[in-house]
Write a protein that holds these residues in place. Structure first.
Motif, PDB file in Angstrom:
ATOM      1  N   TYR A   1       0.602  -0.830   0.245  1.00 37.04           N
ATOM      2  CA  TYR A   1       0.208   0.039   0.013  1.00 37.04           C
ATOM      3  C   TYR A   1       0.556   1.279  -0.223  1.00 37.04           C
ATOM      4  O   TYR A   1       0.370   1.881  -0.930  1.00 37.04           O
ATOM      5  CB  TYR A   1      -1.167  -0.224   0.814  1.00 37.04           C
ATOM      6  N   THR A   2       2.041   1.064   0.611  1.00 36.47           N
ATOM      7  CA  THR A   2       2.673   2.250   0.503  1.00 36.47           C
ATOM      8  C   THR A   2       3.372   2.763  -0.546  1.00 36.47           C
ATOM      9  O   THR A   2       3.808   3.634  -1.112  1.00 36.47           O
ATOM     10  CB  THR A   2       3.983   2.336   1.927  1.00 36.47           C
ATOM     11  N   ARG A   3       4.198   1.682  -0.837  1.00 35.67           N
ATOM     12  CA  ARG A   3       4.203   1.095  -2.817  1.00 35.67           C
ATOM     13  C   ARG A   3       3.526   2.125  -3.596  1.00 35.67           C
ATOM     14  O   ARG A   3       3.810   2.860  -4.331  1.00 35.67           O
ATOM     15  CB  ARG A   3       4.765  -0.040  -2.558  1.00 35.67           C
ATOM     16  N   GLY A   4       2.197   1.924  -3.543  1.00 36.46           N
ATOM     17  CA  GLY A   4       1.145   2.513  -4.185  1.00 36.46           C
ATOM     18  C   GLY A   4       1.193   3.580  -3.898  1.00 36.46           C
ATOM     19  O   GLY A   4       1.224   4.151  -5.213  1.00 36.46           O
ATOM     20  N   LEU A   5       0.460   4.310  -3.753  1.00 38.51           N
ATOM     21  CA  LEU A   5       0.745   5.887  -2.330  1.00 38.51           C
ATOM     22  C   LEU A   5       2.128   6.232  -3.486  1.00 38.51           C
ATOM     23  O   LEU A   5       2.107   7.581  -3.597  1.00 38.51           O
ATOM     24  CB  LEU A   5       0.919   5.670  -1.036  1.00 38.51           C
ATOM     25  N   GLN A   6       3.380   6.315  -3.056  1.00 38.66           N
ATOM     26  CA  GLN A   6       4.632   6.542  -4.175  1.00 38.66           C
ATOM     27  C   GLN A   6       4.187   6.852  -4.635  1.00 38.66           C
ATOM     28  O   GLN A   6       4.369   7.661  -5.775  1.00 38.66           O
ATOM     29  CB  GLN A   6       5.934   5.926  -3.091  1.00 38.66           C
ATOM     30  N   ALA A   7       3.896   5.790  -5.224  1.00 36.54           N
ATOM     31  CA  ALA A   7       3.939   5.137  -6.930  1.00 36.54           C
ATOM     32  C   ALA A   7       2.580   6.071  -7.959  1.00 36.54           C
ATOM     33  O   ALA A   7       2.621   7.182  -9.134  1.00 36.54           O
ATOM     34  CB  ALA A   7       3.857   3.948  -7.523  1.00 36.54           C
TER      35      ALA A   7
END
Length: 337
Positions: free
Chosen positions: A257-263
């Protein structure tokens, strides 16, 4: 033999196992599920996540302003005082005094029927016992401290006569009036343009460091968090799914989820017309929370194990942890397809 080092002071705020259940037409539903975090004096803790993840509800819990019928379990200790179960009379002594809040929409936070000076003076008269003249003088000092242009002329102004940035400075002045130990800022720059966002956040950060307050900063803006929060907690479906030093979480995000927000962040240099990455699906409604990982339905790495039961938090680096079974499946910068 050298004297032993003195014990470390306790955190300003210590939250352990915080659960909030809301009363709805469909029955009691879990909204916050076992939050654990601390806030140190002079430090900023950032809470990020999409709408519906529980950020604002966390702020309301810290202020004792939860909706009617909500039940709270766990512990919230501010300067050693347990807040869970505190009678409303005691909350009234704390709220606006030792703990204060900056709301995201200043026009609705301010009373249109009272002047700016009256609204800043109110907590000073209520909690500090100041007389009318002394409270007015202190209100002027607070307006000057939050860098309000022509502060003396603004004391007798009405909220509708001020710009959005000026109204937000008034809200900050009200929050700071009694020198709170803990400041909660819930999306404090949402209603402002980019230039004013930077000015207001820089002002809040400066005042936190000057006064030694603890700050809980709530936002969905990752860039804002990168600039102003020392520690970052990522929330999803009422849980903290990743936590750690802000720079470390940004450099090596562990939870999908954190990676998705960053992307999904806009980036300088993208070609014209390029589409930003998105996270498929939506945050589950409270009545639809799954048995296992709440993010599993939106995650391309999810397995049967993720859906089978609660996923425990596990360490993924120095002072960093994530609630995920598969943090090592991809390089830190990658994002689920």
């Amino acid at each position: 033999m050298p004297d032993p080092a003195p014990p470390s002071p306790p955190p300003l705020l210590e939250v352990q196992g915080l659960h909030v259940t809301l009363a709805t037409a469909g029955g009691a539903l879990p909204a916050l599920r076992g939050l654990d975090f601390t806030v140190e004096r002079g430090r900023t803790l950032g809470l990020i996540g999409e709408s519906g993840c529980g950020k604002s509800l966390t702020a309301l819990a810290l202020m004792g302003l939860l909706p009617e019928g909500a039940t709270v379990a766990g512990s919230m200790r501010l300067e050693g005082t347990e807040l869970v179960g505190l009678p409303e009379r005691d909350w009234g002594r704390l709220r606006g005094n030792r703990v204060a809040m900056v709301f995201q929409e200043p026009m609705t936070a301010l009373n249109p029927l009272h002047t700016i000076g009256q609204q800043i003076a109110e907590p000073l008269r209520l909690h500090r016992g100041l007389g009318r003249a002394a409270a007015r003088a202190e209100a002027l000092r607070l307006l000057e401290r939050v860098q309000m242009p022509t502060a003396r002329d603004r004391l007798d102004a009405w909220p509708h006569q001020l710009s959005g940035g000026q109204r937000q400075r008034v809200v900050i002045a009200i929050a700071l009036a009694c020198g709170p130990a803990l400041l909660v800022a819930d999306e404090p720059t949402t209603a402002l343009d980019v230039t004013l966002q930077r000015e207001v956040l820089a002002l809040i950060t400066q005042l936190v460091h000057e006064d030694g307050m603890g700050l809980v900063l709530i936002s969905h803006d990752l860039g804002l968090m990168a600039d102003h929060a020392e520690r970052l907690h990522v929330m999803y479906a009422g849980e903290i799914v990743e936590r750690g030093p802000t720079a470390q979480v940004f450099a090596q995000p562990a939870h999908p989820y954190t990676r998705g927000l960053q992307a999904a962040r806009p980036r300088v240099g993208l070609p014209r017309g390029a589409r930003l990455a998105t996270i498929p699906g939506r945050v589950p409604a409270l009545a639809e929370l799954p048995v296992g990982c709440a993010f599993a339905a939106r995650c391309s790495w999810a397995t049967a194990e993720c859906r089978a039961g609660a996923v425990p938090e596990r360490p993924v680096g120095p002072a960093q942890a994530a609630r995920c079974l598969h943090t090592g499946l991809a390089a830190p910068a990658e994002t689920p397809a």
